[in-house]
Design a protein around this motif. Structure first.
Motif, PDB file in Angstrom:
ATOM      1  N   ASP A   1       0.967  -1.269   0.130  1.00  0.00           N
ATOM      2  CA  ASP A   1       0.104  -0.020  -0.152  1.00  0.00           C
ATOM      3  C   ASP A   1       1.130   1.091  -0.031  1.00  0.00           C
ATOM      4  O   ASP A   1       1.527   1.387   1.126  1.00  0.00           O
ATOM      5  N   SER A   2       0.819   2.082  -1.118  1.00  0.00           N
ATOM      6  CA  SER A   2       1.736   3.156  -1.283  1.00  0.00           C
ATOM      7  C   SER A   2       1.426   4.306  -0.096  1.00  0.00           C
ATOM      8  O   SER A   2       2.674   4.777   0.338  1.00  0.00           O
ATOM      9  N   ALA A   3       0.203   4.277   0.189  1.00  0.00           N
ATOM     10  CA  ALA A   3      -0.071   5.231   1.491  1.00  0.00           C
ATOM     11  C   ALA A   3       0.660   4.649   2.963  1.00  0.00           C
ATOM     12  O   ALA A   3       1.146   5.597   3.772  1.00  0.00           O
ATOM     13  N   VAL A   4       0.674   3.526   3.009  1.00  0.00           N
ATOM     14  CA  VAL A   4       1.372   2.955   4.243  1.00  0.00           C
ATOM     15  C   VAL A   4       2.938   3.220   4.203  1.00  0.00           C
ATOM     16  O   VAL A   4       3.313   3.821   4.921  1.00  0.00           O
ATOM     17  N   ALA A   5       3.349   3.055   2.998  1.00  0.00           N
ATOM     18  CA  ALA A   5       4.877   3.180   2.910  1.00  0.00           C
ATOM     19  C   ALA A   5       5.086   4.587   3.065  1.00  0.00           C
ATOM     20  O   ALA A   5       6.364   4.853   3.723  1.00  0.00           O
ATOM     21  N   GLY A   6       4.274   5.587   2.347  1.00  0.00           N
ATOM     22  CA  GLY A   6       4.535   6.793   2.556  1.00  0.00           C
ATOM     23  C   GLY A   6       4.450   7.217   4.024  1.00  0.00           C
ATOM     24  O   GLY A   6       5.474   8.204   4.423  1.00  0.00           O
ATOM     25  N   ARG A   7       3.441   6.649   4.778  1.00  0.00           N
ATOM     26  CA  ARG A   7       3.316   7.134   6.200  1.00  0.00           C
ATOM     27  C   ARG A   7       4.727   6.801   6.705  1.00  0.00           C
ATOM     28  O   ARG A   7       5.180   7.485   7.922  1.00  0.00           O
ATOM     29  N   ILE A   8       5.152   5.319   6.514  1.00  0.00           N
ATOM     30  CA  ILE A   8       6.546   5.275   7.330  1.00  0.00           C
ATOM     31  C   ILE A   8       7.356   6.015   7.110  1.00  0.00           C
ATOM     32  O   ILE A   8       8.274   6.368   8.017  1.00  0.00           O
ATOM     33  N   GLN A   9       7.820   6.419   5.718  1.00  0.00           N
ATOM     34  CA  GLN A   9       8.780   7.216   5.222  1.00  0.00           C
ATOM     35  C   GLN A   9       8.714   8.595   6.021  1.00  0.00           C
ATOM     36  O   GLN A   9       9.688   8.945   6.552  1.00  0.00           O
TER      37      GLN A   9
ATOM     38  N   VAL B   1      -1.031   1.407  11.493  1.00  0.00           N
ATOM     39  CA  VAL B   1      -0.937   1.144   9.689  1.00  0.00           C
ATOM     40  C   VAL B   1      -1.330  -0.406   9.612  1.00  0.00           C
ATOM     41  O   VAL B   1      -1.467  -1.096  10.576  1.00  0.00           O
ATOM     42  N   SER B   2      -1.792  -0.388   8.565  1.00  0.00           N
ATOM     43  CA  SER B   2      -2.036  -1.972   7.942  1.00  0.00           C
ATOM     44  C   SER B   2      -0.954  -2.460   7.395  1.00  0.00           C
ATOM     45  O   SER B   2      -0.073  -1.695   6.823  1.00  0.00           O
ATOM     46  N   ALA B   3      -0.559  -3.945   7.450  1.00  0.00           N
ATOM     47  CA  ALA B   3       0.418  -4.274   6.953  1.00  0.00           C
ATOM     48  C   ALA B   3       0.119  -5.785   6.521  1.00  0.00           C
ATOM     49  O   ALA B   3      -0.767  -6.217   6.777  1.00  0.00           O
ATOM     50  N   ARG B   4       0.827  -6.329   5.388  1.00  0.00           N
ATOM     51  CA  ARG B   4       0.650  -7.779   4.746  1.00  0.00           C
ATOM     52  C   ARG B   4       1.674  -8.507   5.546  1.00  0.00           C
ATOM     53  O   ARG B   4       3.006  -8.515   5.091  1.00  0.00           O
ATOM     54  N   THR B   5       1.142  -9.846   6.056  1.00  0.00           N
ATOM     55  CA  THR B   5       2.144 -10.751   6.314  1.00  0.00           C
ATOM     56  C   THR B   5       2.515 -11.595   5.212  1.00  0.00           C
ATOM     57  O   THR B   5       2.157 -11.465   4.029  1.00  0.00           O
ATOM     58  N   ALA B   6       3.374 -12.823   5.653  1.00  0.00           N
ATOM     59  CA  ALA B   6       4.081 -13.580   4.637  1.00  0.00           C
ATOM     60  C   ALA B   6       2.676 -14.456   4.084  1.00  0.00           C
ATOM     61  O   ALA B   6       2.843 -14.966   3.008  1.00  0.00           O
ATOM     62  N   THR B   7       1.763 -14.525   4.586  1.00  0.00           N
ATOM     63  CA  THR B   7       0.408 -15.344   4.417  1.00  0.00           C
ATOM     64  C   THR B   7      -0.465 -14.832   3.529  1.00  0.00           C
ATOM     65  O   THR B   7      -1.267 -15.125   3.195  1.00  0.00           O
ATOM     66  N   GLY B   8      -0.236 -13.418   3.439  1.00  0.00           N
ATOM     67  CA  GLY B   8      -1.082 -12.425   2.750  1.00  0.00           C
ATOM     68  C   GLY B   8      -2.175 -11.799   3.494  1.00  0.00           C
ATOM     69  O   GLY B   8      -2.783 -11.027   3.035  1.00  0.00           O
ATOM     70  N   GLU B   9      -2.244 -12.178   4.765  1.00  0.00           N
ATOM     71  CA  GLU B   9      -3.097 -11.649   5.842  1.00  0.00           C
ATOM     72  C   GLU B   9      -2.758 -10.071   5.960  1.00  0.00           C
ATOM     73  O   GLU B   9      -1.463  -9.726   6.091  1.00  0.00           O
ATOM     74  N   ILE B  10      -3.649  -9.318   5.989  1.00  0.00           N
ATOM     75  CA  ILE B  10      -3.639  -7.997   6.426  1.00  0.00           C
ATOM     76  C   ILE B  10      -3.693  -7.835   8.029  1.00  0.00           C
ATOM     77  O   ILE B  10      -4.934  -8.365   8.461  1.00  0.00           O
ATOM     78  N   VAL B  11      -2.905  -7.327   8.574  1.00  0.00           N
ATOM     79  CA  VAL B  11      -2.989  -6.999  10.110  1.00  0.00           C
ATOM     80  C   VAL B  11      -2.655  -5.528  10.391  1.00  0.00           C
ATOM     81  O   VAL B  11      -2.158  -4.882   9.422  1.00  0.00           O
ATOM     82  N   ILE B  12      -3.222  -5.029  11.469  1.00  0.00           N
ATOM     83  CA  ILE B  12      -3.036  -3.748  12.019  1.00  0.00           C
ATOM     84  C   ILE B  12      -1.833  -3.620  13.102  1.00  0.00           C
ATOM     85  O   ILE B  12      -1.807  -4.377  13.950  1.00  0.00           O
ATOM     86  N   VAL B  13      -1.064  -2.716  12.842  1.00  0.00           N
ATOM     87  CA  VAL B  13       0.029  -2.854  13.630  1.00  0.00           C
ATOM     88  C   VAL B  13       0.337  -1.359  14.346  1.00  0.00           C
ATOM     89  O   VAL B  13       0.055  -0.198  13.692  1.00  0.00           O
TER      90      VAL B  13
END
Length: 691
Positions: free
Chosen positions: A55-63, A79-91
């Motif tokens: 998600d470009s918005a997530v990457a932009g917020r991290i930067q 932020v939301s992130a995608r795990t190795a299994t493709g699951e979206i988690v809130i961090v």
């Protein structure tokens, strides 16, 4: 910087960043969840890692947060992130700058906690409150009403009891506002105004501090009422004391979150009903989902291999005792993994609940097995090669030694002085000087020397040692702290080299003697030869006799030769025709004896072939010998008798061949040779000292 061992044991996601956002370190928890390899992450910008780039918005917020941290500002956000299994988690992400002693920002620490479950619980709680809203209003659970035009609050008796501890006490608006926690007051007012303005249901929680100092947590729900003209008239709501429930809920949710999100496999089960809890760590390690595991007997699901029968483990748990140990489990895809297991029983009402916590040690066990195998191979190789090792700790003054080549000389732990005293006295000074040079802080620390080791039995072994000394500090403060090296026993090689040196010396001596003999033979053969053709044949035969003897001696590295082998070499043609019969014990001839006796046998055989018994078809030679003991030496007695040859007459002049026999036996080897020209055949008697 935090060591990897520390951050790898943190259940949260942890990363250490350069101020420009480059990943310097990341813990194992983050790698497992993101599915990335350490090598793929280190050296990359944090916002370029696949965990966030989906998600470009997530990457932009991290930067953006990294840039804020580089300017000295901490940041915390979800932020939301995608795990190795493709699951979206809130961090829940926090980025904090770390400064050096001069106040400059040297690195950023990024930490994250998976709050997906907490968010889900909060959403479920809101839905539950929505369903219960009307029931709570009708149920008079501390209800209140607010006259909006008059700005007046009225409270039920239960509400007064909740706020003041006395349902009959007066609770004015001002007094209520004084009880609300200062940190919650403005928020509560703003939420109330928003509800009135928008007509939305008002749901909030806040803290109050009672007049006795006790702090309580309240939940408030309200709805505004409007007049026919749409003007707000009243806000009606209920209030409930949720202090104990919230604290208990927080504790349960935190425990559940920790357990469920832990990457360490944790599950619970009942003997009758099977698995009741199956966390993410179990799903990742064993491959079974929660739905697949629930209700299953875990030791059957995982084909558990305990060190003792499973029935004994169950009996132990039923007796209220815990069990710890290693268990081999089988995963969903058939792999076998080894885990450290702790199994604890807990009594819940009238039923027993079993809680298991596992730690995957498959890799460690494999590494231990490989290490043991490597150590065994190294020990075998070192033993076969005669290589030993030592480790000298200059701080403690102790030297740790392998068994070889020090056995019978030094114990496994000794001092450097013990090692020096084990060296042959003639080599000790050189050994001390070499050690001092290796430990010199201005040098390279390298050490290589060959010395003699003096064993307790008096045996001397030759040892080659090579080592490297390590230093700490710089310049004049540099000091030696450790020396590690290897030693190899080269005694056999040294002895072989010494033997080769002696053999080369002996060979040089023999070659010089042989050349002298060849020169003498050439001279005498030339004098006695009738013509050049005769000279060539006689000289060639005598040189061949010497060469045949040399051939036998070379086969034994000039240790000697067997008499029968010498006879066959020198008299090959006659022996092969059956004209020579020989009889006698096996005799080992010293090198010089074998060389000279070979020349004598050649002369006798040549003479017999030219003039004697071997010159006619019916002639023969009887060769016999025996060994006589005389004082402390052995004497070879040999008889050469010719039969069936032409009549024999003593020669008018002694030829070179007979002279060679007498001089060779009488002079070169201090023996005696007597030649008799009997009418029926030549007879030669030889006596040779063997030692």
């Amino acid at each position: 910087m935090l060591s990897r061992d520390v951050i790898d044991h943190i259940s949260a996601f942890v990363g250490v960043l350069d101020p420009d956002g480059t990943v310097m370190e990341v813990n194992e928890t983050a790698l497992k969840v993101s599915g990335a390899c350490r090598g793929d992450v280190l050296g990359r910008k944090m916002w370029d890692i696949p965990f966030f780039t989906y998600d470009s918005a997530v990457a932009g917020r991290i930067q953006e947060a990294v840039e804020e941290g580089a300017r000295g500002t901490s940041a915390r956000f979800d932020v939301s992130a995608r795990t190795a299994t493709g699951e979206i988690v809130i961090v829940d992400v926090m980025i904090r700058p770390v400064r050096d002693q001069n106040g400059r920002i040297k690195l950023l620490v990024l930490s994250g906690i998976d709050i997906t479950e907490r968010k889900r619980v909060e959403d479920e709680l809101r839905r539950s409150l929505d369903l219960l809203e009307r029931a709570q209003r009708v149920g008079r659970l501390g209800h209140w009403s607010y006259n909006i035009p008059a700005a007046q609050l009225s409270w039920s008796a239960e509400a007064r009891r909740m706020f003041l501890g006395d349902e009959n006490a007066e609770l004015t608006t001002e007094r209520m506002l004084q009880l609300v926690h200062p940190d919650d007051l403005e928020r509560l007012r703003a939420e109330s105004r928003e509800a009135i303005e928008t007509g939305k249901r008002f749901v909030s929680s806040y803290r109050i501090r009672r007049e006795n100092g006790e702090e309580r947590i309240f939940e408030m729900e309200a709805e505004p009422d409007y007049g026919p003209d749409g003007q707000p008239l009243r806000m009606f709501g209920i209030t409930r004391d949720v202090t104990e429930a919230r604290l208990h809920e927080r504790e349960i949710l935190e425990q559940q979150r920790i357990i469920d999100q832990s990457l360490e496999p944790i599950f619970s089960w009942q003997i009758e009903d099977g698995v009741t809890l199956w966390n993410r760590g179990c799903e990742q390690l064993y491959g079974y989902s929660k739905n697949e595991a629930f209700g299953q007997a875990p030791y059957k699901l995982l084909a558990s291999q305990f060190p003792s029968p499973t029935s004994e483990i169950v009996e132990l748990l039923q007796a209220g005792k815990s069990w710890t140990g290693e268990v081999i489990q089988t995963t969903r895809d058939g792999r076998q993994v080894t885990v450290e297991a702790r199994i604890d029983p807990a009594q819940v009402d009238d039923r027993m609940l079993v809680l298991e916590a596992h730690r995957d040690i498959t890799g460690r066990k494999a590494a231990e097995k490989q290490l043991k195998l490597s150590e065994e191979r190294l020990a075998i190789a070192a033993h076969l090669a005669g290589v030993g090792f030592f480790d000298f700790d200059q701080i403690s003054g102790k030297v740790d030694l392998s068994p070889e080549p020090w056995s019978g000389v030094l114990p496994e732990t000794a001092t450097i002085e013990d090692a020096v005293m084990a060296v042959h006295p003639a080599d000790r000074d050189a050994f001390r000087n070499a050690i001092a040079k290796a430990h010199d802080p201005t040098g390279t620390g390298e050490f290589e020397q060959v010395f003699r080791l003096l064993k307790d039995t008096g045996e001397i072994r030759w040892i080659r040692v090579k080592s490297q000394t390590f230093f700490e500090g710089e310049g004049k403060d540099r000091r030696a702290v450790r020396t590690v090296g290897a030693a190899i026993d080269i005694t056999e090689r040294h002895n072989w080299e010494e033997q080769q040196r002696l053999l080369m010396g002996e060979l040089n001596h023999r070659v010089r003697n042989t050349l002298s003999v060849v020169q003498a033979i050439a001279t005498q053969t030339l004098r006695s030869a009738k013509d050049p053709e005769t000279f060539v044949q006689d000289f060639k035969g005598r040189i061949q006799a010497i060469a045949s003897a040399y051939k036998l001696l070379n086969e034994t590295t000039w240790q000697g030769a067997h008499l029968t082998d010498l006879i066959r070499e020198q008299l090959a043609s006659a022996c092969g025709a059956g004209q020579i019969a020989f009889d006698g014990p096996e005799v080992w001839l010293p090198p010089q004896v074998a060389l000279n006796l070979g020349m004598v046998l050649h002369e006798l055989g040549t003479n017999a072939q030219k003039h004697g018994a071997l010159s006619v078809p019916g002639g023969s030679v009887q060769l016999s010998w025996a060994v006589r003991k005389e004082d402390k030496k052995s004497v070879l007695e040999m008889s050469w008798r010719e039969l069936g040859g032409p009549p024999v007459r003593p020669p008018e002049a002694r030829g070179f061949g007979m002279a060679l026999i007498e001089r060779t036996i009488g002079g070169a080897v201090e023996g005696e040779a007597n030649v008799h020209f009997d009418p029926d055949g030549l007879h030669c008697l030889i006596e040779l000292p063997l030692r």
